[in-house]
Design an enzyme around this catalytic site. Structure first.
Site, PDB file in Angstrom:
ATOM      1  N   HIS A 119      -6.265   6.834  -4.426  1.00 30.61           N
ATOM      2  CA  HIS A 119      -6.084   6.320  -3.063  1.00 30.61           C
ATOM      3  C   HIS A 119      -4.817   5.511  -2.873  1.00 30.61           C
ATOM      4  O   HIS A 119      -4.474   5.149  -1.759  1.00 30.61           O
ATOM      5  CB  HIS A 119      -7.295   5.503  -2.630  1.00 30.61           C
ATOM      6  CG  HIS A 119      -7.232   4.043  -2.989  1.00 30.61           C
ATOM      7  ND1 HIS A 119      -7.067   3.606  -4.277  1.00 30.61           N
ATOM      8  CD2 HIS A 119      -7.310   2.933  -2.216  1.00 30.61           C
ATOM      9  CE1 HIS A 119      -7.064   2.276  -4.290  1.00 30.61           C
ATOM     10  NE2 HIS A 119      -7.199   1.852  -3.058  1.00 30.61           N
ATOM     11  N   MET A 143       5.338  -0.883  -0.574  1.00 36.32           N
ATOM     12  CA  MET A 143       6.222  -0.812   0.597  1.00 36.32           C
ATOM     13  C   MET A 143       7.689  -0.551   0.251  1.00 36.32           C
ATOM     14  O   MET A 143       8.479  -0.253   1.132  1.00 36.32           O
ATOM     15  CB  MET A 143       6.103  -2.099   1.398  1.00 36.32           C
ATOM     16  CG  MET A 143       6.488  -3.326   0.621  1.00 36.32           C
ATOM     17  SD  MET A 143       6.025  -4.779   1.546  1.00 36.32           S
ATOM     18  CE  MET A 143       6.365  -6.019   0.319  1.00 36.32           C
TER      19      MET A 143
END
Lengths: 134, 485
Positions: B408, B385
């Site tokens: 991923h 984040m």
């Protein structure tokens, strides 16, 4: 006697639970699971429910037992902290589980646990090891 | 735990082989996509042993693969890809994971950072309010009796028919958000009980919503093809999965497979790899149930998308058209799929397991939406984040080498416990804010677990995927607002 110890695993969290016998180790593993999910100090033992699980062997019994408790928490939103094992053998476990309904104003949740896994799952005479997917 | 000390042969700068001679029982070699420095870190844990263990699975072809974001999982490594022949291969619920169809979707907007930043606090607040998140959260959707089965069959289409989002969202969702051959009768009552109250919730852990801004465009032609036209353009990211329903389906069928292994005489080094032949009743039922869970996850992301659009339009006082809120794509990264690939020069039907890996189909593949036929399938790679996320496209090389798969995400390097011990949620929050990232979370502890320091740098992960040729970098985003469950 220490009830359980947390194990570090890169993506996940695991624990080793101890007991004077295997049944007590299973109870302590359950306690360890709920202490990963929530702060248990503020949880009162005001209501109980029976949980019974069966399996083909002891490894699967531990897997099923802990996943049963995750299901109880998710569906009934009940935080459990005391596990009185009433019946126990390698393939069957019945326990009276004490705790109370989750109340966001009084209880603090910690980590979500998706499931117990078989990865590194180990049963000894009086201790068990399990890794959770969190 | 001591570092992994098995044999690892360097193939080239981005590929490493674990020879099948390492353990008797391995049916194929392991092949790991990683850079030199990365591999040193990877060897500190046991994920490469898991790559070797996956090579035991009956019917596996070519390689047991690991993407550059590989890290230690349970059974399969996270970042593992394995394909089994339909004729004599197995399907393993552990090769999909507990969060079936955990995935990412990316929405574009026509707005720029300059227009959105002044209102980022309100926007983040509105997203947090309108999208239920957090541990044990329940949604606002009330299903009528039996309706859960419709969700499990129709996936995103169920949501769109209910008014959550637009019909053209389906065209830019992997599988159009609706996997065929989903059979709700193979999903347990328990799984449905867990799924009903949680539909339309983000969940907790590493799931998030993000307001991001394009900060680099590497390939402007392909980027334009996706509606990404300039740096500074605002994007919205959604990352979540199938919630308790998927977890329960995985639990149920791992139990079924553990028992079935004896019946089918399959012996494996880790019970978490439990599997059954693809064409057995156990295998078929699992796949039918897994597709239901996948559809649930798509319906879930579709509902969330609707609230994300509503929140965005409300706060920025725009209509959806003015805001240009189009779904670029939705990818899933925990799944098993029946696909056709070339093996030893022949087209063969395979069951491709992607456990923490993204499909990356190239230009011209029939499963790539017509809109992207000329550029390839968009691949969405969320980072942590605090840093970046990436948009890539699938390539022909991925078809040749990795069953049309790539990485991923960033991949963890620090355990959750270590992250919590070393970092305080309050400090993580302050640091993010000081870098211009507005954060709203239900759990500060959870925030510490997900701090940048707990992850590999996604830039290096994506760099390996790009340089190895199994996908191609298109653009990079950086977060300006984050909602964590």
């Amino acid at each position: 006697m220490k009830r359980f110890e947390l194990l570090e695993h890169t993506a996940d969290t695991g624990l080793i639970a101890y007991g004077h016998n295997l049944a007590e180790a299973f109870a302590n593993a359950a306690y360890g699971l709920f202490s990963i999910m929530a702060e248990l100090d503020g949880v009162r033992e005001v209501e109980s429910q029976m949980v019974a699980v069966s399996a083909e062997d002891t490894e699967s019994l531990l897997f099923n037992w802990l996943n049963e408790l995750i299901y109880v928490f998710e569906l009934e939103r009940r935080l459990l902290k005391r596990f009185d094992i009433i019946e126990f053998d390698e393939r069957w476990l019945k326990a009276e589980c004490w705790g109370e309904k989750y109340n966001s104003s009084r209880h603090q949740l910690k980590s979500g646990v998706k499931s117990a896994t078989y990865h590194m799952l180990k049963i000894d005479k009086d201790q068990v090891r399990v890794i959770f997917d969190v | 735990m001591s570092p992994w000390s098995g044999p690892l042969q360097k193939v080239d700068d981005y590929r490493w082989r674990i020879p099948r001679s390492y353990k008797s029982g391995m049916r194929v070699d392991g092949l790991v996509f990683a850079g030199e420095e990365m591999i040193t870190v990877i060897k500190e844990e046991q994920s490469l042993e898991q790559v070797a263990n996956v090579a035991f699975l009956p019917g596996i072809v070519n390689y047991s693969l690991a993407m550059p974001d590989i890290h230690w999982g349970y059974g399969f490594p996270i970042g593992g890809v394995a394909a089994m022949r339909l004729s004599d291969g197995v399907v393993s619920p552990g090769g999909v994971g507990f969060d079936i169809n955990c995935g990412v979707r990316l929405l574009r907007t026509s707005l720029t950072e300059a227009e959105v930043r002044p209102q980022i606090k309100e926007l983040v607040e509105a997203l947090y309010r309108n999208v239920p998140s957090g541990l044990g959260s329940e949604g606002k959707i009330r299903l009528r009796r039996g309706e859960i089965d419709e969700v499990l069959v129709k996936g995103s289409r169920w949501a769109v028919e209910k008014g959550y989002g637009r019909h053209d969202d389906l065209g830019t969702t992997e599988e159009e958000g609706e996997m065929m051959d989903a059979e709700p009768e193979h999903v347990s009552r328990r799984a449905k009980e867990r799924g009903i109250p949680q539909l339309g919730t983000l969940g907790s852990g590493n799931h998030f919503l993000e307001v991001a801004v394009i900060d680099q465009i590497q390939d402007s032609v392909i980027a334009r093809g996706m509606g990404i036209s300039q740096t500074g353009q605002i994007m919205l990211l959604v990352h979540c999965g199938s919630r308790g329903l998927g977890h329960q389906v995985a639990d149920d069928y791992i139990g079924v497979m553990v028992n079935a292994m004896k019946k089918y005489n399959i012996d494996l080094p880790d019970r978490q790899l439990a599997c059954a032949p693809i064409d057995s009743a156990e295998g078929k039922n699992y796949l039918a149930a897994m597709r239901c869970a996948a559809n649930y996850a798509w319906a879930n992301r579709q509902c969330i998308t609707h609230w994300v659009r509503e929140s965005f339009c409300q706060v920025l006082k725009k209509t959806e058209e003015e805001a240009g809120l189009e779904l670029i794509y939705d990818v899933c990264h925990n799944i098993a799929k029946i696909e056709e690939h070339e093996v030893d020069g022949k087209r063969v039907g395979l069951c491709v397991h992607r456990k923490g890996a993204t499909r990356a189909f190239p230009v011209g593949h029939p499963d790539v939406p017509s809109k992207y036929a000329g550029i390839g399938q968009p691949v969405l790679i969320p980072g942590d984040m605090g840093r970046y996320s990436y948009v890539l496209v699938g390539t022909e090389q991925a078809m040749k080498e990795s069953f049309g798969s790539t990485c991923h995400g960033a991949g963890r390097v620090k355990s959750r416990a270590a992250a919590k011990r070393e970092l305080r949620g309050e400090n993580v929050l302050r640091e993010l804010e000081s870098r211009g990232i507005t954060v709203r979370t239900g759990s500060l502890k959870g925030l510490a677990e997900e701090a940048s320091q707990a992850y590999k740098d996604v830039e290096s992960v994506v760099g390996v995927a790009h340089n190895a040729g199994i996908s191609r970098i298109v653009a990079r985003t950086k977060p300006i607002g984050v909602i964590k469950g």
